[in-house]
Motif scaffolding. Structure first.
Motif, PDB file in Angstrom:
ATOM      1  N   GLU A 202      -0.499 -38.391  -1.389  1.00  0.00           N
ATOM      2  CA  GLU A 202      -1.101 -37.420  -2.514  1.00  0.00           C
ATOM      3  C   GLU A 202      -1.098 -35.915  -1.940  1.00  0.00           C
ATOM      4  OE1 GLU A 202      -4.070 -40.448  -4.949  1.00  0.00           O
ATOM      5  OE2 GLU A 202      -4.880 -39.448  -3.166  1.00  0.00           O
TER       6      GLU A 202
ATOM      7  N   SER B 113     -13.023 -44.253  -5.176  1.00  0.00           N
ATOM      8  CA  SER B 113     -12.569 -43.891  -6.379  1.00  0.00           C
ATOM      9  C   SER B 113     -11.764 -45.079  -7.005  1.00  0.00           C
ATOM     10  CB  SER B 113     -11.462 -42.876  -6.422  1.00  0.00           C
ATOM     11  OG  SER B 113     -10.857 -42.561  -7.813  1.00  0.00           O
TER      12      SER B 113
ATOM     13  N   ARG C 284      -5.737 -52.220  -9.659  1.00  0.00           N
ATOM     14  CA  ARG C 284      -5.673 -50.725 -10.117  1.00  0.00           C
ATOM     15  C   ARG C 284      -4.405 -50.177  -9.344  1.00  0.00           C
ATOM     16  NH1 ARG C 284     -11.847 -48.517 -10.180  1.00  0.00           N
ATOM     17  NH2 ARG C 284     -12.449 -49.100 -12.369  1.00  0.00           N
TER      18      ARG C 284
ATOM     19  N   ARG D  62      -3.699 -48.412 -13.628  1.00  0.00           N
ATOM     20  CA  ARG D  62      -4.589 -48.079 -14.663  1.00  0.00           C
ATOM     21  C   ARG D  62      -5.765 -47.648 -14.281  1.00  0.00           C
ATOM     22  NH1 ARG D  62      -3.757 -54.225 -17.235  1.00  0.00           N
ATOM     23  NH2 ARG D  62      -1.526 -53.929 -17.753  1.00  0.00           N
TER      24      ARG D  62
ATOM     25  N   PHE E 236      -6.072 -44.646 -13.178  1.00  0.00           N
ATOM     26  CA  PHE E 236      -5.535 -43.586 -12.236  1.00  0.00           C
ATOM     27  C   PHE E 236      -4.892 -42.507 -12.896  1.00  0.00           C
ATOM     28  CE2 PHE E 236      -4.696 -46.646  -8.236  1.00  0.00           C
ATOM     29  CZ  PHE E 236      -6.105 -46.870  -8.418  1.00  0.00           C
ATOM     30  N   ALA E 237      -5.094 -40.996 -12.342  1.00  0.00           N
ATOM     31  CA  ALA E 237      -4.256 -40.050 -12.709  1.00  0.00           C
ATOM     32  C   ALA E 237      -2.638 -40.412 -12.387  1.00  0.00           C
ATOM     33  CB  ALA E 237      -4.670 -38.614 -12.170  1.00  0.00           C
ATOM     34  N   PRO E 238      -1.945 -39.682 -13.192  1.00  0.00           N
ATOM     35  CA  PRO E 238      -0.361 -39.944 -12.592  1.00  0.00           C
ATOM     36  C   PRO E 238       0.179 -39.781 -11.261  1.00  0.00           C
ATOM     37  CG  PRO E 238      -0.874 -38.472 -14.848  1.00  0.00           C
ATOM     38  CD  PRO E 238      -2.032 -38.647 -14.253  1.00  0.00           C
ATOM     39  N   GLU E 239      -0.764 -38.795 -10.734  1.00  0.00           N
ATOM     40  CA  GLU E 239      -0.226 -38.666  -9.347  1.00  0.00           C
ATOM     41  C   GLU E 239      -0.693 -39.730  -8.504  1.00  0.00           C
ATOM     42  OE1 GLU E 239      -0.864 -35.311  -5.630  1.00  0.00           O
ATOM     43  OE2 GLU E 239      -1.877 -35.107  -7.529  1.00  0.00           O
ATOM     44  N   ARG E 240      -1.949 -40.413  -8.690  1.00  0.00           N
ATOM     45  CA  ARG E 240      -2.398 -41.386  -7.873  1.00  0.00           C
ATOM     46  C   ARG E 240      -1.764 -42.604  -8.203  1.00  0.00           C
ATOM     47  NH1 ARG E 240      -8.453 -41.937  -6.086  1.00  0.00           N
ATOM     48  NH2 ARG E 240      -7.324 -40.365  -4.378  1.00  0.00           N
ATOM     49  N   ALA E 241      -1.502 -42.673  -9.334  1.00  0.00           N
ATOM     50  CA  ALA E 241      -0.662 -44.040  -9.909  1.00  0.00           C
ATOM     51  C   ALA E 241       0.680 -44.054  -9.074  1.00  0.00           C
ATOM     52  CB  ALA E 241      -0.321 -44.260 -11.545  1.00  0.00           C
ATOM     53  N   ARG E 242       1.408 -42.853  -9.324  1.00  0.00           N
ATOM     54  CA  ARG E 242       2.748 -42.895  -8.462  1.00  0.00           C
ATOM     55  C   ARG E 242       2.597 -43.107  -6.949  1.00  0.00           C
ATOM     56  NH1 ARG E 242       3.449 -38.374 -12.148  1.00  0.00           N
ATOM     57  NH2 ARG E 242       2.686 -36.985 -10.478  1.00  0.00           N
TER      58      ARG E 242
END
Length: 334
Positions: free
Chosen positions: A59, A172, A206, A211, A213-219
């Motif tokens: 990140e 988080s 997660r 799910r 997560f913000a897009p950056e964390r999901a990626r």
């Protein structure tokens, strides 16, 4: 409430030992699919959560800045066996940040791989911090510090900016407070926090789905789990249970062991996270438990379930290699 017996050890046809434990399987919305035993009891996850601890590495832009691919990211999530490929890659990661082994604060120990230990001793060498099973994770921490302009000395200590990034990510992702009253020190000297077992199952659901997560964390989460599944040898080492389980279903199963009988896992196609703990800390029992749970969850694929159940039934051998017993899951896991 006592946790049930989940693994039995037979010598001949007689049960010689038994291991109690707890298992939590959750989806990313916090819905339990399976709970066995006291899943609300706080446990230290130890190395089973390294993939979550590696989120800041991705990140922060560090991984991209240093050109890290699947191999480096897998090692950042690893508890490796100190084989040459592990040591050399950890050293190369540090070099990207202009550092060497002297920057590592994880301590040194002999490789857990027998052949690697013999080779090192035969060459007249002694182990250094690169041989530590956590050196890849620590290389990731150090690279993140350098890229972010953070002074890296003391990066293992609670309160250091690096460990605060890790703690924030853990809180988080798991949804559980990581506070000073439940803080201990891991074997590699970083803080570790005891939180309910089921929180880790939720966290890995997660991580597998993105799910919540913000897009950056999901990626970032997808990238880390995918790297581990693509490079299981670097996550573990020759003959490791993590390697065997992830190779049984390439790209479909993520698993990560932790000390004292902990395992975390994710099955992305099902959107599920798994966390388990063997009460007595026995790694041999935790390996049986995770294989049996995965076989149960993936029973719709009969061939894969059969392979996983084979891994859940481990042989006990004599000193001459004769089969003298078996480790097996109990009915509670079937």
């Amino acid at each position: 409430m006592s946790n049930p017996v989940l693994v039995e050890v037979l010598r001949g046809a007689v049960v010689e030992s038994a291991h109690r434990g707890a298992v939590a399987v959750f989806d990313a919305e916090g819905k339990p699919l399976l709970e066995i035993g006291e899943t609300a009891r706080p446990v230290f996850p130890r190395s089973a959560v390294k993939a979550i601890q590696a989120l800041p590495l991705v990140e922060s832009g560090t991984a991209d800045a240093y050109g890290f691919g699947d191999r480096e990211l897998a090692l950042a999530c690893a508890s490796h066996t100190g084989e040459a490929a592990h040591v050399e890659l950890a050293q190369a990661m540090l070099a990207k940040a202009g550092l060497d082994k002297t920057a590592l604060e994880c301590g040194a120990h002999w490789p857990s791989n027998h052949d690697a230990t013999i080779a090192l001793a035969r060459a007249g060498g002694v182990p250094n911090a690169l041989h530590n099973n956590c050196s890849g994770k620590h290389a990731g921490f150090l690279c993140t510090c350098v890229h972010a302009g953070i002074a890296h000395r003391g990066y293992v200590k609670a309160g250091h900016a690096q460990q605060e990034m890790v703690r924030d990510a853990m809180q988080s992702v798991t949804g559980a407070a990581h506070d000073v009253d439940h803080c201990g020190t891991d074997g590699c000297s970083i803080p570790t926090y005891a939180v309910p077992l089921k929180s880790f199952a939720l966290g890995f659901a997660r991580m597998a789905t993105g799910r919540g997560f913000a897009p950056e964390r999901a990626r970032a989460a997808k990238r880390l789990l995918s790297a581990c599944m693509a490079e299981p040898f670097l996550v573990s080492g020759s003959g490791g249970a993590d390697v065997a389980l992830m190779q049984a279903a390439p790209g479909r199963i993520f698993v990560k062991t932790g000390a004292e009988g902990v395992y975390c896992a994710a099955v992305p196609e099902l959107g599920l996270g798994i966390a388990l703990k063997c009460d007595d800390g026995a790694g041999r029992a935790a390996e049986v438990m995770i294989a049996a749970v995965l076989a149960r969850l993936l029973r719709g694929d009969e061939g894969l379930a059969a392979k996983l159940m084979e891994l859940a039934h481990r042989l006990v051998e004599s000193r001459i290699g004769a089969k003298v017993g078996t480790l097996r899951p109990t009915a509670a896991l079937n």
